[in-house]
Design a protein around this motif. Structure first.
Motif, mmCIF file in Angstrom:
data_model
loop_
_atom_site.group_PDB
_atom_site.id
_atom_site.type_symbol
_atom_site.label_atom_id
_atom_site.label_comp_id
_atom_site.label_asym_id
_atom_site.label_seq_id
_atom_site.Cartn_x
_atom_site.Cartn_y
_atom_site.Cartn_z
ATOM 1 N N TYR A 1 -6.764 1.159 -5.289
ATOM 2 C CA TYR A 1 -7.276 -0.052 -4.728
ATOM 3 C C TYR A 1 -7.586 -1.423 -5.527
ATOM 4 O O TYR A 1 -7.366 -2.229 -5.193
ATOM 5 C CB TYR A 1 -8.219 0.079 -3.622
ATOM 6 N N TYR B 1 -4.184 -2.432 -6.199
ATOM 7 C CA TYR B 1 -3.613 -3.077 -4.896
ATOM 8 C C TYR B 1 -4.109 -4.710 -4.836
ATOM 9 O O TYR B 1 -3.389 -5.482 -4.772
ATOM 10 C CB TYR B 1 -4.150 -2.472 -3.824
ATOM 11 N N GLU C 1 0.902 -1.060 0.141
ATOM 12 C CA GLU C 1 0.075 0.036 0.066
ATOM 13 C C GLU C 1 0.951 1.531 -0.102
ATOM 14 O O GLU C 1 0.644 2.038 -0.556
ATOM 15 C CB GLU C 1 -0.830 0.175 1.306
#
Length: 287
Positions: free
Chosen positions: A65, A68, A40
């Motif tokens: 995200y 991610y 992150e």
């Protein structure tokens, strides 16, 4: 000699347990309640999150995200640990395990990311990331981040709702049109509210599913999401605090068990640009 060996054994295992506890506490109880994730941090630097304006930051976090989650399922180390049945030692491994558990996946032999088309109207689909596991399990995920307890999830005209989920009762339709026209239920009588709640009771799950997934019933269409991953971020730092995962079925069940929104569990409101012409629905973020 035996006592010395036993003492050494105990000391070594105390050290192992202590190190594991320190690692766990550092990961989930970091400064400000943030989850400590090296991946992150790397992505926050890549997207330059701290130097973006408020609006640009929100858009960038959406992309961040999605990437991610994609990187998690591209990482051989996480896949190997999952296949060996190892307990998660990183946030990323927790995400992988949570996703796979919902789809009864116990071994990952192959991972493929599928391109998700635009909607028929040219808009963005509800599926943010489509992962094909072992050539037979499609995970069509909507991936969101927020610090709020509820977020806007969809807006529909009453005409579209009636057509999509098959509402036939004319008074129910009339009350929905009144809410759309007046952008609230402030002029509803208690009897109006009770009638609308009853009128939607048989179709509320279809309405909520449509708002969340992009269709009022389960579909094989890649654009229709069947899974939800929500990341809670700190209001100020925008760093991850925790995450929740749900199949659409379980999320719909949890939302419709709430009494708000005429029994739908959603908040009924409006967007400025479509006030009087559509109803905007907000849903709880972290159930």
């Amino acid at each position: 000699q035996l006592n010395m060996s036993l003492t050494n054994f105990i000391q070594e295992h105390i050290l192992i347990v202590t190190e594991a506890m320190v690692l766990w506490e550092a990961r989930i109880s970091n400064e400000g309640g943030q989850m400590d994730s090296v991946l992150e941090k790397r992505l926050y630097e890549k997207y330059d999150i701290d130097n973006l304006s408020r609006g640009a930051k929100t858009d960038a976090l959406g992309d961040l995200y999605e990437e991610y989650v994609k990187i998690i399922f591209q990482t051989n180390e996480y896949i190997d640990n999952f296949n060996r049945g190892c307990q998660p030692t990183t946030v990323e491994e927790e995400v992988m395990q949570a996703v796979c558990k919902n789809f009864n996946i116990t071994n990952i032999a192959s991972v493929e990311f599928l391109k998700v088309p635009k909607t028929d109207a040219g808009g963005e689909p509800k599926t943010d990331l489509c992962i094909l596991i072992n050539e037979n399990t499609y995970i069509k995920s909507t991936i969101k981040h927020s610090h709020c307890s509820s977020v806007s999830i969809a807006e529909f005209s009453v005409e579209a709702i009636v057509s999509a989920i098959g509402i036939e009762d004319q008074r129910t339709i009339s009350l929905m049109e009144k809410h759309q026209r007046e952008a609230s239920a402030k002029n509803f009588t208690p009897e109006d509210k009770s009638y609308l709640t009853e009128g939607l009771s048989g179709c509320k799950k279809s309405l909520v599913l449509w708002a969340l997934s992009g269709a009022p019933k389960p579909s094989e269409d890649l654009r229709v999401a069947d899974f939800s991953i929500n990341f809670a971020v700190d209001k100020n730092t925008k760093r991850m605090q925790h995450f929740v995962t749900h199949t659409m079925e379980s999320l719909v069940d949890k939302i419709t068990n709430r009494k708000s929104g005429f029994g739908t569990g959603l908040s009924w409101t409006y967007a400025t640009g479509t006030k009087g012409r559509k109803i905007q629905y907000k849903g709880p973020t972290f159930l």
